[in-house]
Write a protein that holds these residues in place. Structure first.
Motif, mmCIF file in Angstrom:
data_model
loop_
_atom_site.group_PDB
_atom_site.id
_atom_site.type_symbol
_atom_site.label_atom_id
_atom_site.label_comp_id
_atom_site.label_asym_id
_atom_site.label_seq_id
_atom_site.Cartn_x
_atom_site.Cartn_y
_atom_site.Cartn_z
ATOM 1 N N ASN A 78 -19.253 -8.602 -20.550
ATOM 2 C CA ASN A 78 -19.489 -7.598 -21.582
ATOM 3 C C ASN A 78 -18.198 -6.803 -21.780
ATOM 4 O OD1 ASN A 78 -20.103 -5.144 -22.921
ATOM 5 N ND2 ASN A 78 -22.236 -5.256 -22.267
ATOM 6 N N PRO A 79 -17.535 -6.951 -22.922
ATOM 7 C CA PRO A 79 -16.245 -6.275 -23.121
ATOM 8 C C PRO A 79 -16.316 -4.750 -23.045
ATOM 9 C CG PRO A 79 -17.010 -7.282 -25.166
ATOM 10 C CD PRO A 79 -17.955 -7.717 -24.094
ATOM 11 N N ASN A 80 -17.493 -4.178 -23.215
ATOM 12 C CA ASN A 80 -17.615 -2.718 -23.148
ATOM 13 C C ASN A 80 -17.561 -2.182 -21.722
ATOM 14 O OD1 ASN A 80 -17.919 -2.410 -25.973
ATOM 15 N ND2 ASN A 80 -20.058 -2.995 -25.779
ATOM 16 N N VAL A 81 -17.889 -3.025 -20.738
ATOM 17 C CA VAL A 81 -17.952 -2.569 -19.344
ATOM 18 C C VAL A 81 -17.212 -3.487 -18.374
ATOM 19 C CG1 VAL A 81 -20.084 -1.238 -19.636
ATOM 20 C CG2 VAL A 81 -20.223 -3.667 -19.041
ATOM 21 N N SER A 82 -16.549 -4.508 -18.890
ATOM 22 C CA SER A 82 -15.915 -5.512 -18.022
ATOM 23 C C SER A 82 -14.781 -4.949 -17.162
ATOM 24 C CB SER A 82 -15.388 -6.674 -18.860
ATOM 25 O OG SER A 82 -14.394 -6.228 -19.772
ATOM 26 N N HIS A 83 -14.275 -3.788 -17.508
ATOM 27 C CA HIS A 83 -13.175 -3.163 -16.775
ATOM 28 C C HIS A 83 -13.628 -2.396 -15.535
ATOM 29 C CE1 HIS A 83 -14.918 -0.030 -19.249
ATOM 30 N NE2 HIS A 83 -14.411 0.845 -18.390
ATOM 31 N N ILE A 84 -14.920 -2.178 -15.379
ATOM 32 C CA ILE A 84 -15.425 -1.343 -14.283
ATOM 33 C C ILE A 84 -15.227 -2.054 -12.946
ATOM 34 C CG2 ILE A 84 -17.486 -0.277 -13.277
ATOM 35 C CD1 ILE A 84 -18.520 0.102 -16.169
ATOM 36 N N PRO A 85 -14.565 -1.418 -11.995
ATOM 37 C CA PRO A 85 -14.403 -2.023 -10.667
ATOM 38 C C PRO A 85 -15.755 -2.272 -10.008
ATOM 39 C CG PRO A 85 -12.925 -0.157 -10.928
ATOM 40 C CD PRO A 85 -13.860 -0.136 -12.093
ATOM 41 N N PHE A 86 -15.831 -3.386 -9.289
ATOM 42 C CA PHE A 86 -17.106 -3.840 -8.730
ATOM 43 C C PHE A 86 -16.894 -4.249 -7.284
ATOM 44 C CE2 PHE A 86 -20.950 -6.202 -8.193
ATOM 45 C CZ PHE A 86 -21.806 -5.874 -9.234
ATOM 46 N N ILE A 87 -17.644 -3.626 -6.380
ATOM 47 C CA ILE A 87 -17.585 -3.947 -4.957
ATOM 48 C C ILE A 87 -18.909 -4.584 -4.557
ATOM 49 C CG2 ILE A 87 -17.430 -3.015 -2.610
ATOM 50 C CD1 ILE A 87 -15.790 -0.683 -3.808
ATOM 51 N N LEU A 88 -18.830 -5.778 -3.981
ATOM 52 C CA LEU A 88 -20.025 -6.419 -3.434
ATOM 53 C C LEU A 88 -20.140 -6.032 -1.966
ATOM 54 C CD1 LEU A 88 -19.803 -9.962 -5.049
ATOM 55 C CD2 LEU A 88 -21.564 -8.247 -5.469
ATOM 56 N N LEU A 89 -21.320 -5.604 -1.585
ATOM 57 C CA LEU A 89 -21.601 -5.158 -0.228
ATOM 58 C C LEU A 89 -22.810 -5.965 0.229
ATOM 59 C CD1 LEU A 89 -20.839 -2.948 1.870
ATOM 60 C CD2 LEU A 89 -22.552 -1.509 0.766
ATOM 61 N N THR A 90 -22.617 -6.905 1.165
ATOM 62 C CA THR A 90 -23.692 -7.842 1.444
ATOM 63 C C THR A 90 -23.671 -8.414 2.847
ATOM 64 O OG1 THR A 90 -24.673 -9.924 0.682
ATOM 65 C CG2 THR A 90 -22.301 -9.705 0.496
ATOM 66 N N SER A 91 -24.830 -8.878 3.262
ATOM 67 C CA SER A 91 -24.932 -9.567 4.547
ATOM 68 C C SER A 91 -24.473 -11.014 4.421
ATOM 69 C CB SER A 91 -26.367 -9.491 5.071
ATOM 70 O OG SER A 91 -27.249 -10.063 4.133
ATOM 71 N N LYS A 92 -24.314 -11.508 3.198
ATOM 72 C CA LYS A 92 -23.797 -12.869 2.981
ATOM 73 C C LYS A 92 -22.277 -12.815 3.089
ATOM 74 C CE LYS A 92 -25.500 -15.589 -0.083
ATOM 75 N NZ LYS A 92 -25.925 -16.227 -1.342
ATOM 76 N N ALA A 93 -21.793 -12.875 4.315
ATOM 77 C CA ALA A 93 -20.363 -12.651 4.543
ATOM 78 C C ALA A 93 -19.617 -13.907 4.979
ATOM 79 C CB ALA A 93 -20.179 -11.549 5.577
ATOM 80 N N GLU A 94 -20.222 -15.078 4.787
ATOM 81 C CA GLU A 94 -19.518 -16.321 5.088
ATOM 82 C C GLU A 94 -18.358 -16.494 4.104
ATOM 83 O OE1 GLU A 94 -20.213 -18.544 7.610
ATOM 84 O OE2 GLU A 94 -21.628 -17.016 8.294
ATOM 85 N N TYR A 95 -17.378 -17.267 4.498
ATOM 86 C CA TYR A 95 -16.196 -17.493 3.675
ATOM 87 C C TYR A 95 -16.575 -17.938 2.262
ATOM 88 C CZ TYR A 95 -11.956 -19.672 1.931
ATOM 89 O OH TYR A 95 -10.900 -20.025 1.145
ATOM 90 N N LYS A 96 -17.450 -18.944 2.149
ATOM 91 C CA LYS A 96 -17.824 -19.475 0.820
ATOM 92 C C LYS A 96 -18.511 -18.408 -0.037
ATOM 93 C CE LYS A 96 -22.311 -21.578 1.842
ATOM 94 N NZ LYS A 96 -23.046 -20.760 0.904
ATOM 95 N N ASP A 97 -19.287 -17.528 0.602
ATOM 96 C CA ASP A 97 -19.943 -16.441 -0.142
ATOM 97 C C ASP A 97 -18.920 -15.432 -0.658
ATOM 98 O OD1 ASP A 97 -22.589 -17.421 0.372
ATOM 99 O OD2 ASP A 97 -22.438 -16.598 2.402
ATOM 100 N N ARG A 98 -17.948 -15.095 0.197
ATOM 101 C CA ARG A 98 -16.898 -14.149 -0.215
ATOM 102 C C ARG A 98 -16.090 -14.727 -1.373
ATOM 103 N NH1 ARG A 98 -15.852 -14.080 5.322
ATOM 104 N NH2 ARG A 98 -13.759 -14.885 4.950
ATOM 105 N N ILE A 99 -15.733 -16.006 -1.262
ATOM 106 C CA ILE A 99 -14.960 -16.661 -2.329
ATOM 107 C C ILE A 99 -15.768 -16.691 -3.627
ATOM 108 C CG2 ILE A 99 -13.939 -18.860 -3.077
ATOM 109 C CD1 ILE A 99 -12.279 -17.190 -1.025
ATOM 110 N N GLU A 100 -17.065 -16.977 -3.538
ATOM 111 C CA GLU A 100 -17.893 -16.986 -4.748
ATOM 112 C C GLU A 100 -17.890 -15.617 -5.408
ATOM 113 O OE1 GLU A 100 -22.425 -17.725 -6.401
ATOM 114 O OE2 GLU A 100 -22.115 -17.500 -4.237
ATOM 115 N N GLY A 101 -18.104 -14.564 -4.631
ATOM 116 C CA GLY A 101 -18.135 -13.214 -5.189
ATOM 117 C C GLY A 101 -16.807 -12.806 -5.788
ATOM 118 N N LEU A 102 -15.739 -13.075 -5.070
ATOM 119 C CA LEU A 102 -14.408 -12.720 -5.574
ATOM 120 C C LEU A 102 -14.038 -13.544 -6.800
ATOM 121 C CD1 LEU A 102 -12.615 -12.283 -2.143
ATOM 122 C CD2 LEU A 102 -13.228 -10.459 -3.756
#
Length: 159
Positions: A78-102
């Motif tokens: 959404n171009p109106n909000v795409s600039h908002i910084p986003f932090i994922l905070l999760t128990s899914k902390a495996e490497y593949k999960d982190r890479i997917e989120g990032l």
């Protein structure tokens, strides 16, 4: 610290977390420094992002109705909000999960349990970076008068 962060209550953080106890804990630790909004799932989180335009979103990944990755993708598309910084905070902390989120556009990915100070530092750094970018854009787009105001120079003294 940039002057803009001296009054951090002007900065709004949205916490999207389905676990009531954890959401209230995060809100409690952040509300001393920021204006904090909360949402119990991604769908309500998206509604609040569109209505409130927070400065940072902190979101869980696994939630009912709309998960954190879907929320992140929707915001980034959404171009109106795409600039908002986003932090994922999760128990899914495996490497593949982190890479997917990032790779979907998260600015940071913190595993649970998390260190409070690490979350605070990520938020502070993301806000400072966005303010610097905003200042640079204003500098490039502004008139001479606006650029001098950003530098806090009285243009009448230089003419």
């Amino acid at each position: 610290m940039p002057e803009e962060l001296e009054d951090q209550k002007d900065i709004t953080i949205l916490v999207v977390e389905d676990n009531d106890e954890l959401r209230h804990f995060i809100v409690h630790i952040l509300q001393k420094e920021y204006r904090v909004l909360e949402a119990p799932n991604g769908r309500i989180g998206l509604e609040k992002v569109l209505a409130e335009m927070p400065d940072v979103v902190v979101s869980d990944v696994m939630m009912p109705e709309m998960d954190g990755i879907s929320l992140l993708k929707t915001i980034r598309n959404n171009p109106n909000v795409s600039h908002i910084p986003f932090i994922l905070l999760t128990s899914k902390a495996e490497y593949k999960d982190r890479i997917e989120g990032l790779s979907k556009g998260a600015d940071a990915y913190l595993g649970k349990p998390f260190v409070v100070e690490e979350l605070r530092v990520h938020i502070k750094n993301l806000i400072e970076t966005r303010l610097l970018i905003e200042r640079k854009v204003l500098w490039c787009q502004g008139s001479r008068w606006e650029r001098l105001k950003l530098l806090k120079i009285n243009p009448e003294m230089n003419d």
